[in-house]
Design an enzyme around this catalytic site. Structure first.
Site, PDB file in Angstrom:
ATOM      1  N   TRP A 360       0.822  -1.209   0.000  1.00  0.00           N
ATOM      2  CA  TRP A 360       0.000   0.000   0.000  1.00  0.00           C
ATOM      3  C   TRP A 360       0.859   1.264   0.000  1.00  0.00           C
ATOM      4  O   TRP A 360       0.372   2.359  -0.249  1.00  0.00           O
ATOM      5  CB  TRP A 360      -0.965   0.005   1.194  1.00  0.00           C
ATOM      6  CG  TRP A 360      -0.335   0.153   2.550  1.00  0.00           C
ATOM      7  CD1 TRP A 360       0.412  -0.771   3.222  1.00  0.00           C
ATOM      8  CD2 TRP A 360      -0.412   1.300   3.414  1.00  0.00           C
ATOM      9  NE1 TRP A 360       0.809  -0.276   4.441  1.00  0.00           N
ATOM     10  CE2 TRP A 360       0.313   0.990   4.591  1.00  0.00           C
ATOM     11  CE3 TRP A 360      -1.021   2.542   3.310  1.00  0.00           C
ATOM     12  CZ2 TRP A 360       0.446   1.882   5.661  1.00  0.00           C
ATOM     13  CZ3 TRP A 360      -0.893   3.436   4.379  1.00  0.00           C
ATOM     14  CH2 TRP A 360      -0.172   3.092   5.528  1.00  0.00           C
ATOM     15  N   ASP A 361       2.164   1.093   0.219  1.00  0.00           N
ATOM     16  CA  ASP A 361       3.094   2.218   0.158  1.00  0.00           C
ATOM     17  C   ASP A 361       2.989   2.958  -1.173  1.00  0.00           C
ATOM     18  O   ASP A 361       3.144   4.185  -1.228  1.00  0.00           O
ATOM     19  CB  ASP A 361       4.536   1.722   0.298  1.00  0.00           C
ATOM     20  CG  ASP A 361       4.777   0.832   1.510  1.00  0.00           C
ATOM     21  OD1 ASP A 361       3.813   0.289   2.058  1.00  0.00           O
ATOM     22  OD2 ASP A 361       5.946   0.652   1.878  1.00  0.00           O
ATOM     23  N   GLU A 491       1.763  -1.645  13.248  1.00  0.00           N
ATOM     24  CA  GLU A 491       1.811  -3.104  13.292  1.00  0.00           C
ATOM     25  C   GLU A 491       2.266  -3.639  14.642  1.00  0.00           C
ATOM     26  O   GLU A 491       2.441  -4.847  14.804  1.00  0.00           O
ATOM     27  CB  GLU A 491       2.696  -3.622  12.166  1.00  0.00           C
ATOM     28  CG  GLU A 491       2.091  -3.351  10.791  1.00  0.00           C
ATOM     29  CD  GLU A 491       3.032  -3.663   9.637  1.00  0.00           C
ATOM     30  OE1 GLU A 491       2.536  -3.810   8.500  1.00  0.00           O
ATOM     31  OE2 GLU A 491       4.254  -3.728   9.866  1.00  0.00           O
ATOM     32  N   LYS A 603       4.544   1.986  15.964  1.00  0.00           N
ATOM     33  CA  LYS A 603       5.600   1.793  14.972  1.00  0.00           C
ATOM     34  C   LYS A 603       5.647   2.947  13.977  1.00  0.00           C
ATOM     35  O   LYS A 603       6.718   3.388  13.562  1.00  0.00           O
ATOM     36  CB  LYS A 603       5.359   0.469  14.243  1.00  0.00           C
ATOM     37  CG  LYS A 603       6.433   0.079  13.249  1.00  0.00           C
ATOM     38  CD  LYS A 603       6.071  -1.236  12.568  1.00  0.00           C
ATOM     39  CE  LYS A 603       7.138  -1.640  11.558  1.00  0.00           C
ATOM     40  NZ  LYS A 603       6.733  -2.838  10.791  1.00  0.00           N
ATOM     41  N   GLN A 604       4.478   3.417  13.573  1.00  0.00           N
ATOM     42  CA  GLN A 604       4.386   4.504  12.594  1.00  0.00           C
ATOM     43  C   GLN A 604       3.059   5.213  12.780  1.00  0.00           C
ATOM     44  O   GLN A 604       2.210   4.759  13.541  1.00  0.00           O
ATOM     45  CB  GLN A 604       4.492   3.953  11.181  1.00  0.00           C
ATOM     46  CG  GLN A 604       3.291   3.121  10.749  1.00  0.00           C
ATOM     47  CD  GLN A 604       3.503   2.419   9.429  1.00  0.00           C
ATOM     48  OE1 GLN A 604       4.231   1.452   9.358  1.00  0.00           O
ATOM     49  NE2 GLN A 604       2.860   2.912   8.391  1.00  0.00           N
TER      50      GLN A 604
END
Length: 769
Positions: A360-361, A491, A603-604
């Site tokens: 999906w990046d 994640e 994580k992000q």
């Protein structure tokens, strides 16, 4: 920062001094590619030290059977491996009877390698003393041609320094390669033929299961003091996996002798299988006709065209300048938009980790870069890639029990099938569907080209809306629809309920799809009839979708005044990252997965990813409150994290923080922040570096079909500039501490807004604000 050996330079990546412990990291950092193939910066000569050999062909993969301890229904049958292709760069160098091997030399001095990003050429040089006492100077030049994207070029020069020498060049093709990343140690390639014709050699290989055929070729010339000697090999040896030619040259002290090696691949995706060797011979003939100097000049010219549009200049901060150019360079090495069958893999041509070519990046991060620095056709090709995989997305959803044309796009794919074998990703990280839809919206918003939606995009949107409708559950307790058992962009949380970002983008997807259905009904009646007939879509089904969207639940904390990342977030022990012992970082390499899942660490960007995508849905005060709540728990251990936080810090006027995040995203690999660069680079996140400058510091947005800028500049910079291809007009933006300059390449004026003020920019003129 975990390493600091790359020398700052505006246009180059430079390493000086030979350190065996850094070889694998440098093999990643100095990787080269041309969109069709790529390779890690392995030494051409033999090397007995630790190395990660890697050469890769775009689109060629192997379906490695899934390996898990406990099989669950719905698992993908395979994990798509990016294949290590036959190695054509190898040249054994024998000097007075001893092989040149940097791991065994008595001394290595003046070792230097440079990846010249302006030219697209990789240089390496050193002086070495072999165990037999001979001293030699080595100079190597290597590139993968942009113009002839099946061709690579190596110029390898040897100069004996302290005595005359007998030098034997032994160029080879090794087709017996293996992957570092494999589930079952399967054999991935069958070798069908090994052939030699004088200075030219070929191997023909075919992948097992996927049946990609590739001809790996090499052609060699020997040069003395730069002049071609027209030498032929004194002998050629074949084995079941390898072909090697030998050329003996006698060199006087300080005399230059060199081998010019052409190599590369012709592949069955581009040629008839029966004509692969013939196609390779045509490439070799053309390369010989041009010669090294012309090929190198063409390479430099081709990169000049790319840099003319995509370069970002930064004045006063060499590390920042080197970082952004490295990111832009690697993005262009990975994908140039020439082939709609290809996509942007997370490691590009620099390693094998992750597998697959598409995440999906691409939609969330890469499309904005390619849309603004190439043209809309390149971005449209990336959208078409997903449209071509719609049937596979419907199959993927059906395997998980969804029906009626619901589409779940894969987390990882090569051909549209899901091929990721971690359950918390495959089954739960369903937010990826939202990025596919958002890219369609973003493409139209930026380019103004609506035609894609009635032609192809609406079918994709319908499949995605159907998925969200079926994936949501009506909660009688909440009297709202909920989405259970998911993994959000963070994640480090799995199987959670009501991830805010997932719920929000699900609602948005449904609302946006319904809006497009109504628009196409009014303005594209023939497409409307065709699409509804094909999808068997009824008004009653659309109304059911709308009920889900209108009644979507979003977890919210009245106490903190923020949307919760998921229902149970406040049940965690909320210890901030600043209170973590540095010895515990990165936690993904120090902690058990159980401990990570129970922690509050992010994580992000997760909730903040929603605030990034849908910035206009929230006030700046809401962004500030959510940023201040979530960023202190964010460990930024995803390469995709720093860029979003840099953009949002810039929006909030926190320029020191924005600059710190920018350095981290731009130098993530150069400084090895995540302690994993030896495995390969983080290609897709590099587009986020571009976004950090253009959308963050430059404040670029598209509102009501017009460009808006809110330029800011870090204190460390004297100025920066970038170009945008906005609807086939090239706008250059040059930002200084107290002014912004705008200039336009085009044939008509453009209206832009700078800090809310309307500015008219005429073609070939300069406007200062």
């Amino acid at each position: 920062m975990n390493q600091d050996y790359i020398i700052p330079a505006n246009w180059s990546i430079i390493e000086e001094g030979f350190e065996q412990d850094l070889v694998k990291s440098s093999e990643s950092l100095f990787s080269i590619g041309n969109g069709a193939m790529g390779q890690r910066a392995n030494f051409e000569e033999d090397y007995s030290g630790k190395t990660f050999q890697g050469s890769y062909i775009a689109g060629v993969y192997y379906p490695d059977k899934t390996r898990v301890g406990w099989w669950k229904n719905g698992y993908p049958e395979y994990f798509a491996k990016v294949l290590n292709a036959p190695n054509w760069i190898g040249i054994t160098i024998e000097i007075n009877g001893e092989n040149l091997d940097l791991a065994k030399c008595s001394t290595v001095n003046n070792f230097r390698r440079e990846l010249n990003m302006k030219e697209g050429i990789y240089y390496r040089s050193f002086e070495a003393t072999l165990q037999n006492g001979i001293e030699v100077a080595i100079h190597v030049k290597r590139f993968l041609s942009l113009d002839m994207d099946e061709l690579g070029v190596i110029h390898y020069e040897v100069r004996p320094l302290n005595q005359d020498a007998k030098i034997v060049f032994k160029p080879y093709i090794d087709a017996g390669i293996t992957n570092e990343d494999t589930n079952w140690d399967d054999k991935f390639w069958d070798i069908l033929a090994i052939e030699n014709q004088g200075n030219t050699s070929f191997t023909i290989s075919k992948t097992l299961k996927t049946n990609f055929s590739a001809c790996t070729f090499m052609h060699n010339s020997i040069l003395v003091e730069g002049q071609n000697t027209q030498s032929t090999p004194c002998h050629t040896e074949k084995s079941s996996t390898k072909i090697e030619s030998s050329y003996e040259v006698f060199a006087s002290k300080n005399q230059s002798v060199a081998i010019l090696k052409y190599g590369g691949y012709t592949v069955s995706t581009n040629h008839e299988e029966s004509n692969l060797a013939q196609a390779a011979q045509q490439i070799i003939s053309k390369a010989n006709e041009f010669g090294y100097d012309v090929l190198a000049k063409n390479q430099i010219d081709a990169w000049a065209k790319i840099w003319e549009m995509s370069d970002i200049t930064i004045e006063g901060d060499v590390k920042a300048q080197q970082g952004i150019r490295f990111n832009i360079f690697q993005l262009n090495q990975t994908y140039l938009g020439k082939d709609s069958r290809l996509n942007i893999g997370p490691k590009g041509f620099t390693g094998e980790k992750y597998g697959g070519s598409t995440y999906w990046d691409t939609e969330a991060y890469c499309i904005p870069f390619y849309m603004a620095t190439k043209d809309q056709e390149v971005a449209r090709n990336l959208l078409t890639y997903r449209y071509n995989h719609l049937e596979k997305a419907i199959e993927n959803a059906a395997k998980l029990g969804f029906k009626n044309g619901a589409a779940l796009y894969p987390m990882v794919t090569m051909n549209g099938e899901e091929c990721h074998n971690e359950w918390e990703i495959t089954f739960e990280e369903i937010h990826r569907n939202g990025a596919i839809a958002f890219a369609i919206f973003n493409y139209h918003r930026f380019t103004g080209d609506y035609s894609y939606i009635p032609e192809k995009g609406l079918e994709v949107l319908i499949g995605i809306a159907r998925f969200w409708h079926q994936r949501a559950t009506y909660s009688t307790d909440q009297n709202q629809f909920v989405i259970l058992g998911v993994t959000g962009p963070n994640e480090y949380e799995n199987n959670v309920n009501n991830n805010f970002y997932t719920n929000y983008i699900a609602k948005w997807c449904i609302d946006y799809t319904i809006e497009q259905i109504h628009k196409i009904e009014k303005e594209y009646s023939s497409d409307y009839t065709r699409i509804l007939d094909k999808a068997k879509l009824s008004l009653s089904e659309i109304n059911q979708w709308k009920e889900v969207a209108d009644k979507m639940y979003f977890p919210y904390s009245e106490e903190h005044g923020v949307y919760l990342q998921q229902d149970g977030f406040l049940d965690k022990e909320l210890v901030k990252v600043s209170d973590l012992d540095k010895s515990q970082r990165p936690i993904n390499q120090k902690w058990s997965w159980d401990r990570i899942l129970r922690s509050p660490y992010i994580k992000q960007a997760d909730t903040l990813q929603g605030f990034y995508f849908f910035e206009e849905h929230f006030s700046k005060e809401q962004l500030e409150k959510h940023f201040d709540f979530y960023e202190p728990f964010t460990v930024h251990e995803s390469s995709l994290s720093p860029c979003v936080h840099s953009i949002q810090a810039a929006v909030l006027g926190r320029m020191e923080q924005a600059y710190t995040f920018y350095l981290r995203t731009s130098r993530l690999d150069l400084d090895d922040y995540n302690k994993e660069v030896h495995e390969g680079l983080h290609i897709t996140s590099m587009a986020g570096t571009w976004m950090s400058i253009v959308e963050g510091f430059g404040g670029m947005r598209v509102k009501d079909n017009q460009l808006h800028f809110e330029p800011k500049i870090p204190n460390q910079w004297k100025g920066y500039s970038f170009k945008i291809n906005f609807r086939n007009q090239i706008l250059k933006v040059d930002v200084r501490p107290n002014e912004t300059k705008l200039s336009l390449e085009g044939d008509k004026e453009i209206i832009v807004f700078v800090n809310g003020k309307q500015i008219i920019v005429e073609p070939n003129s300069l406007v200062t604000v």
